[in-house]
Each structure stands twice: as C-alpha cells, then as structure tokens.
Write a protein that holds these residues in place. Structure first.
Motif, PDB file in Angstrom:
ATOM      1  N   LYS A  18      16.657  -8.338  23.525  1.00  0.00           N
ATOM      2  CA  LYS A  18      17.117  -7.912  24.851  1.00  0.00           C
ATOM      3  C   LYS A  18      18.565  -7.442  24.802  1.00  0.00           C
ATOM      4  O   LYS A  18      18.937  -6.502  25.502  1.00  0.00           O
ATOM      5  CB  LYS A  18      17.015  -9.078  25.830  1.00  0.00           C
ATOM      6  N   GLU A  21      18.523  -3.870  23.694  1.00  0.00           N
ATOM      7  CA  GLU A  21      17.993  -2.951  24.721  1.00  0.00           C
ATOM      8  C   GLU A  21      18.947  -2.818  25.893  1.00  0.00           C
ATOM      9  O   GLU A  21      19.183  -1.710  26.390  1.00  0.00           O
ATOM     10  CB  GLU A  21      16.622  -3.431  25.216  1.00  0.00           C
ATOM     11  N   ASP A  73      18.394 -11.004  32.347  1.00  0.00           N
ATOM     12  CA  ASP A  73      17.033 -10.464  32.431  1.00  0.00           C
ATOM     13  C   ASP A  73      16.088 -11.623  32.230  1.00  0.00           C
ATOM     14  O   ASP A  73      16.244 -12.390  31.283  1.00  0.00           O
ATOM     15  CB  ASP A  73      16.834  -9.427  31.308  1.00  0.00           C
ATOM     16  N   ASP A  74      15.131 -11.790  33.127  1.00  0.00           N
ATOM     17  CA  ASP A  74      14.025 -12.693  32.827  1.00  0.00           C
ATOM     18  C   ASP A  74      12.775 -11.844  32.852  1.00  0.00           C
ATOM     19  O   ASP A  74      12.569 -11.039  33.761  1.00  0.00           O
ATOM     20  CB  ASP A  74      13.917 -13.854  33.813  1.00  0.00           C
ATOM     21  N   PHE A 100       6.461 -14.799  17.435  1.00  0.00           N
ATOM     22  CA  PHE A 100       5.682 -13.948  18.342  1.00  0.00           C
ATOM     23  C   PHE A 100       4.378 -13.455  17.716  1.00  0.00           C
ATOM     24  O   PHE A 100       3.479 -13.046  18.453  1.00  0.00           O
ATOM     25  CB  PHE A 100       6.548 -12.824  18.925  1.00  0.00           C
ATOM     26  N   PHE A 126       4.047  -5.766  31.701  1.00  0.00           N
ATOM     27  CA  PHE A 126       5.331  -6.429  31.479  1.00  0.00           C
ATOM     28  C   PHE A 126       6.086  -6.449  32.804  1.00  0.00           C
ATOM     29  O   PHE A 126       5.955  -5.528  33.626  1.00  0.00           O
ATOM     30  CB  PHE A 126       6.187  -5.638  30.473  1.00  0.00           C
ATOM     31  N   TYR A 162       6.180  -9.263  22.428  1.00  0.00           N
ATOM     32  CA  TYR A 162       4.778  -8.862  22.517  1.00  0.00           C
ATOM     33  C   TYR A 162       4.590  -7.343  22.394  1.00  0.00           C
ATOM     34  O   TYR A 162       3.491  -6.838  22.666  1.00  0.00           O
ATOM     35  CB  TYR A 162       4.198  -9.325  23.859  1.00  0.00           C
ATOM     36  N   ASP A 163       5.638  -6.609  22.013  1.00  0.00           N
ATOM     37  CA  ASP A 163       5.582  -5.138  21.993  1.00  0.00           C
ATOM     38  C   ASP A 163       4.387  -4.593  21.212  1.00  0.00           C
ATOM     39  O   ASP A 163       3.778  -3.599  21.615  1.00  0.00           O
ATOM     40  CB  ASP A 163       6.861  -4.556  21.381  1.00  0.00           C
ATOM     41  N   ARG A 189      11.964  -2.937  31.741  1.00  0.00           N
ATOM     42  CA  ARG A 189      13.409  -3.200  31.769  1.00  0.00           C
ATOM     43  C   ARG A 189      14.166  -1.947  32.199  1.00  0.00           C
ATOM     44  O   ARG A 189      15.139  -2.017  32.943  1.00  0.00           O
ATOM     45  CB  ARG A 189      13.860  -3.694  30.378  1.00  0.00           C
TER      46      ARG A 189
HETATM   47  P1  IMP Z   1      12.745 -14.943  28.649  1.00  0.00           P
HETATM   48  O1  IMP Z   1      12.937 -13.876  29.687  1.00  0.00           O
HETATM   49  O2  IMP Z   1      13.980 -15.208  27.887  1.00  0.00           O
HETATM   50  O3  IMP Z   1      12.095 -16.154  29.231  1.00  0.00           O
HETATM   51  O4  IMP Z   1      11.757 -14.387  27.551  1.00  0.00           O
HETATM   52  C1  IMP Z   1      10.665 -13.616  27.890  1.00  0.00           C
HETATM   53  C2  IMP Z   1       9.825 -13.299  26.688  1.00  0.00           C
HETATM   54  O5  IMP Z   1       8.925 -12.273  27.122  1.00  0.00           O
HETATM   55  C3  IMP Z   1      10.588 -12.713  25.522  1.00  0.00           C
HETATM   56  O6  IMP Z   1      10.967 -13.682  24.605  1.00  0.00           O
HETATM   57  C4  IMP Z   1       9.559 -11.750  24.932  1.00  0.00           C
HETATM   58  O7  IMP Z   1       8.741 -12.383  24.060  1.00  0.00           O
HETATM   59  C5  IMP Z   1       8.728 -11.338  26.113  1.00  0.00           C
HETATM   60  N1  IMP Z   1       9.198 -10.022  26.505  1.00  0.00           N
HETATM   61  C6  IMP Z   1      10.037  -9.712  27.527  1.00  0.00           C
HETATM   62  N2  IMP Z   1      10.307  -8.395  27.523  1.00  0.00           N
HETATM   63  C7  IMP Z   1       9.648  -7.882  26.466  1.00  0.00           C
HETATM   64  C8  IMP Z   1       9.567  -6.565  25.928  1.00  0.00           C
HETATM   65  O8  IMP Z   1      10.175  -5.597  26.393  1.00  0.00           O
HETATM   66  N3  IMP Z   1       8.801  -6.457  24.850  1.00  0.00           N
HETATM   67  C9  IMP Z   1       8.126  -7.473  24.281  1.00  0.00           C
HETATM   68  N4  IMP Z   1       8.184  -8.706  24.719  1.00  0.00           N
HETATM   69  C10 IMP Z   1       8.942  -8.918  25.819  1.00  0.00           C
END
Ligand code: IMP
Length: 204
Positions: A18, A21, A73-74, A100, A126, A162-163, A189
């Motif tokens: 993140k 990105e 970002d969540d 993952f 997503f 999970y991309d 995002r």
């Molecule tokens: P958190 O927001 O830190 O709780 O983590 C959310 C999780 O969702 C991340 O660790 C990723 O595994 C997954 N995730 C969130 N955004 C993406 C993305 O753009 N691509 C792939 N996986 C994502």
C-alpha cells in the motif's frame, strides 16, 4: 480541507504494497509524503468491524502521534458467495506471517467447499476506504470499489495481497499480471484516491 503543495502527509499504513501504491498516487500532487513506518509510528490494532472504522483508527492514531495530517487506507476483498468474506478480515486470512498464497488458497477452498469451482470464478470486489485525519479537524472518508471475478489458480506476480486471483471486469489480466499503471487506472484505491484529490488537492 485543502492540503497545499508541500504539506507533509503521513501515509498511515505499515503495508509495503500500500505504501508503494499510495506514494505513486500522491506523487503528482507535490505533497511531502512520509510513511508511518519511516516515522517509527506503532502499528495500531484494527479492532473495528468496518473498513471506515479501521481506516479512522489508523489515520487518527498516526495524526495524533505525529502531529501531522495522515491518510490511511483500510481495504480488502469481498467474495459474493462467501457473504462478503474475507472483507475487513482480508489480512487476517493470511495469518501472522501474512502469507497471501495461503490466504488465496483458503478463499478458493472455501468457495469450492460451498459450491464447487466453475469458470468464470465467483463474483468478488475490492474495497478501499481512505481516511484523512488532520489534527483538530473532523475526519473525512473516501471510498472506492472495483468489481470482477476470482480466478484459480492465481496468475501473475506483480502487485500484492489477493491481486493474483482477481480479474477486474472488462480486463483479461488479473491485477497480479497488470503493470502498476494499469492497476492504478482502475483500482478501488485509485477510485477512492480520485475522490480524495477532488475534495482535498485539486484546488491547491
Ligand atoms: P488492511 O487494510 O491493512 O486490513 O489489509 C487489507 C488486506 O486486503 C491487505 O493486506 C491485502 O491483502 C488485501 N488488499 C487490500 N487492497 C488490495 C489490493 O489492491 N490488492 C490485493 N490485495 C489487497
């Protein structure tokens, strides 16, 4: 709340995927972005049951500790036939080691157990909720969603999380196969970020 060029902004995440990105998205707007990790800020526990709740927790913790505006970002992936799981628990499905490959396999196993695996795979989306916390101001939220379906086995090694098992509608590649600029053009995002830009950066 408008953030002028040169404003120092904490990117309130410890997730390296993140950080990359969000920095890519912020760069054109001339903000002085610094990550929570680089500032040595602690990782807050994500104790809320919603994306907005956890985003708020992370942004407010970073803003109040650093005394600076912070953007968190969540996010996560919601699989329709799993009732939206793993959802806010997307990171947890990867276990303590944040594996993952394991998380994606758990999703595929759970879908297969429930209804078998057909092609195309199950509908999924997503979600990203960005939260801007500025000390002394009310927080602001910006949400983005992108819809598509899951593929199995995973394809591609670009991206993160999970991309590799998500193919957005209108594309033949998964996010794991796309170049970063192609993912940024369509992603949850990026959609949330465009709303943040309109509200907080465009006028500066
Ligand atoms: P958190 O927001 O830190 O709780 O983590 C959310 C999780 O969702 C991340 O660790 C990723 O595994 C997954 N995730 C969130 N955004 C993406 C993305 O753009 N691509 C792939 N996986 C994502």
């Amino acid at each position: 709340m408008v953030l002028a060029r040169g404003t120092k902004l904490v990117v309130a995440t410890h997730n390296p995927g993140k950080v990359v990105e969000i920095n890519d998205l912020i760069r054109p707007f001339g903000l002085d972005a610094v990550s929570a990790g680089a500032l040595g800020l602690p990782v807050p526990d994500e104790t809320e049951a919603t994306f907005a709740g956890n985003a708020r927790l992370k942004a407010v913790a970073a803003a109040s500790t650093a005394g600076l505006p912070a953007l968190s970002d969540d996010s996560g992936i919601e699989v329709e036939c799993l009732g939206g799981a793993p959802g806010v628990y997307s990171a947890d499905w990867a276990g303590q080691t944040r594996d993952f490959a394991l998380a994606m396999k758990k999703v595929a196993d759970e879908v297969t157990r429930l209804q078998g695996w057909t092609v195309p795979g199950p509908r999924a989306n997503f979600v990203s909720v960005l939260c801007l916390a500025v000390p002394g101001r009310p927080v602001q939220y910006f949400e983005g969603r992108v819809y598509g379906h899951l593929v199995w086995p995973p394809r591609g090694s670009k991206g993160f999380g999970y991309d590799a098992m998500f193919q957005p509608d209108g594309h033949t590649l998964t996010y794991g196969e796309m170049e970063p600029h192609a993912k940024h053009a369509t992603s949850h995002r990026a959609i949330a970020f465009a709303k943040f830009v309109d509200a907080c950066l465009r006028q500066s």
